[in-house]
Every structure is written in C-alpha cells, then in structure tokens.
Write a protein that holds these residues in place. Structure first.
Motif, mmCIF file in Angstrom:
data_model
loop_
_atom_site.group_PDB
_atom_site.id
_atom_site.type_symbol
_atom_site.label_atom_id
_atom_site.label_comp_id
_atom_site.label_asym_id
_atom_site.label_seq_id
_atom_site.Cartn_x
_atom_site.Cartn_y
_atom_site.Cartn_z
ATOM 1 N N GLY A 127 45.238 -15.543 -36.752
ATOM 2 C CA GLY A 127 44.429 -14.846 -35.750
ATOM 3 C C GLY A 127 44.915 -15.100 -34.343
ATOM 4 O O GLY A 127 44.962 -14.180 -33.510
ATOM 5 N N VAL A 128 45.268 -16.354 -34.040
ATOM 6 C CA VAL A 128 45.800 -16.686 -32.717
ATOM 7 C C VAL A 128 47.085 -15.902 -32.440
ATOM 8 O O VAL A 128 47.238 -15.282 -31.383
ATOM 9 N N ALA A 129 48.010 -15.942 -33.381
ATOM 10 C CA ALA A 129 49.293 -15.276 -33.175
ATOM 11 C C ALA A 129 49.131 -13.768 -33.027
ATOM 12 O O ALA A 129 49.835 -13.133 -32.238
ATOM 13 N N VAL A 132 47.502 -13.117 -29.468
ATOM 14 C CA VAL A 132 48.446 -13.467 -28.408
ATOM 15 C C VAL A 132 49.592 -12.463 -28.362
ATOM 16 O O VAL A 132 50.031 -12.049 -27.275
ATOM 17 N N SER A 133 50.075 -12.042 -29.513
ATOM 18 C CA SER A 133 51.125 -11.016 -29.541
ATOM 19 C C SER A 133 50.656 -9.729 -28.885
ATOM 20 O O SER A 133 51.386 -9.100 -28.102
ATOM 21 N N LYS A 134 49.436 -9.322 -29.188
ATOM 22 C CA LYS A 134 48.883 -8.116 -28.568
ATOM 23 C C LYS A 134 48.818 -8.277 -27.051
ATOM 24 O O LYS A 134 49.196 -7.360 -26.295
ATOM 25 N N LEU A 135 48.343 -9.422 -26.592
ATOM 26 C CA LEU A 135 48.226 -9.648 -25.143
ATOM 27 C C LEU A 135 49.599 -9.674 -24.478
ATOM 28 O O LEU A 135 49.762 -9.154 -23.367
ATOM 29 N N PHE A 136 50.584 -10.261 -25.135
ATOM 30 C CA PHE A 136 51.934 -10.270 -24.574
ATOM 31 C C PHE A 136 52.480 -8.852 -24.459
ATOM 32 O O PHE A 136 53.097 -8.481 -23.452
ATOM 33 N N HIS A 137 52.280 -8.040 -25.500
ATOM 34 C CA HIS A 137 52.793 -6.656 -25.467
ATOM 35 C C HIS A 137 52.094 -5.834 -24.388
ATOM 36 O O HIS A 137 52.731 -5.023 -23.702
ATOM 37 N N LEU A 138 50.802 -6.026 -24.240
ATOM 38 C CA LEU A 138 50.039 -5.206 -23.296
ATOM 39 C C LEU A 138 50.272 -5.611 -21.845
ATOM 40 O O LEU A 138 50.336 -4.753 -20.956
#
Length: 284
Positions: A127-129, A132-138
């Motif tokens: 869930g963390v990954a 966090v991946s979504k936030l990095f992409h956005l």
C-alpha cells in the motif's frame, strides 16, 4: 497556498512548474500534522522553489480497519499550519480520486519487507509503495522528504526510487521528539493522559539498548533481551516486536558487524494505540 483535490489538477500544476524551471519538493503525509511534518515542509521550502504537501489517509496501507477508522483527520487545522511553514500547494484528494478502480499491482521488496512492520502488517508496504508511486508520478518532485521515525518505510521508498528509476532525491530527516523523548506521531493524539505519561518508556528502553551496544560487552541477543526486560517493567505496554537490525538491510543481527550501523526498532501497543520508534546507533 493552493488547495488541489484532483490528480489532474496536481499533475497540471507540477508540469507547469517543471516547464518554468522550478525545483519541486514533495512532503507526503497522512495529515494530523505535528512538528516532525512541519520540519520536513520547512526544509523543502528552503531547498526547493515550490513545495507540495499531500494529505491522504491511504486505506491500502492499513491492515486494521479500526486503525484506519480512528486515524486522526484534521484537514482545516493542517492547512493553517502549512501556510507559515512554506507549503505552496496542498494536495487533498479523496479515496475515489486516488483509487478510481481497485489496484491489482503487487510490489515485493524481498527481505526488506519480511521483517518488523512488513512481518506484522501484511500488505502494508504494498500500500505504501502504491500510493507513493502515484504521488511521485503526479507531482514529479525533484526531492521527496520523509522522517526517520518510519525507518523501514524510508528504506522501502529508497528501494522503490532505485528500482523504478524515479528521477528524484529522497531526503530523510531525524525523528523529532517531545521534550520527554516520545517520538512525535499523529497517533499520539489518541493517547489518554495516563497512556501519554507512560509512552516515554519506549524511547527510554531504546536508549538503554543503545548504551549496552556502545559498551561493547554484550551480544545482540543479550541487548535485545535486556531492552525487552525494561519494557516488561511497564504493564501498560504490550510489546509487538523489538529488533536489533542492520540499519541498511534491516535484517536481524545474530552477531555484530564491524563498521555497520545498528537499528533498534520497536512497535508496541499502549491503551489501544500502536506506536513505533527506533534509534540508529552509528558504528564507531
């Protein structure tokens, strides 16, 4: 400070900043902000041109429904704190915005997630990954700021950045503590006055373990047992785990490794609130 509530709005804004040559700092949070969070925001404001703070209580990293339901949510108060700290944009999405459909992707961080938090909270780091991946992409940050209180999370995110070639730098800041040593945490708000008075014992036990390590006369197993015994003297504390681990690999220590930093990590329940803490002992 802008308040953005959709992924499209965040992505559009950060793309504009990128085109204009601004350096973007990202501080991912679940809200109920405290001084530990605000330290990260202030550092990002000093080191970057613009700062995005996300507040999102991510359901996919909770394996306890009550913990998710009871997690403090104070978006209006948080927004007031963020303005003087230097936040440029607050990203405040709904669950439906972040997860318009169920995710099926599964991350596997190998030995990094099979210990401590990963062992006791199945699915937590997936869930963390994911979030966090979504936030990095956005947000496409140049720098992302995390606190060392979540030591295993920092290690997992560092691996995520490396393995997926995210073009950003992870910045980890030391744990911020209350005057009595308790690690600052959003969950501290849920402690009763009686439990709050007991909570500093967690840090005191870690400090005791640190002293034993520095004395150099005890094995890892002896240090662990002695530290657990300190916590056992306080009946209100229900220890979930206490581990001595290599600070980089997070693997439990069976013997000392010269030149390697040691992490003492614990999780415990106090009056129904789960708290974590750690101390990293630098090699001499």
């Amino acid at each position: 400070m802008q308040i953005l509530q959709t992924a499209a709005a965040l992505h559009a804004q950060t793309e504009t900043w990128r085109r204009e040559g601004y350096r973007i700092g990202l501080v991912p949070t679940m809200g109920a902000l405290h001084e530990g969070h605000l330290q990260l925001v202030r550092a990002a404001a000093q080191e970057c041109d613009v700062v995005v703070v996300s507040i999102f209580v991510n359901p996919t990293q909770f394996n306890n429904a009550d913990d998710f339901r009871l997690y403090p949510r104070l978006p209006e108060v948080d927004a007031e704190l963020l303005v003087p700290a230097g936040c440029t944009a607050l990203f405040l999405p709904s669950v439906e915005e972040m997860y318009p459909r169920p995710t099926v992707l599964q991350f596997d961080f190998g030995s990094l997630e099979r210990v401590m938090e990963g062992a006791h909270r199945p699915g937590h780091f997936n869930g963390v990954a994911t979030v966090v991946s979504k936030l990095f992409h956005l947000s496409r940050p140049h720098r992302a700021y995390f606190g060392q209180k979540d030591l295993q999370q920092v290690t997992i995110v560092r691996q995520l950045i490396h393995d997926l070639s995210f073009d950003l730098e992870l910045v980890a800041f030391p744990t911020i503590r209350e005057a009595d040593g308790l690690a600052m945490s959003s969950r501290n708000r849920r402690l009763t006055p009686e439990a709050r008075a007991v909570a500093p014992v967690l840090h005191q036990a870690l400090q005791y373990g640190e002293q034993l390590i520095r004395q150099g006369r005890h094995s890892p197993q002896e240090v662990q047992a002695a530290t657990v015994a300190v916590l056992g003297q306080e009946p209100a504390i229900a220890l979930e785990y206490l581990e001595l681990a290599d600070a980089e690999t997070l693997q439990p220590l069976t013997q000392w490794q010269p030149g390697r930093d040691v992490a003492l990590c614990l999780a415990a329940h106090l009056a129904g609130v789960r708290l974590i803490d750690n101390i990293v002992v630098k090699s001499s």
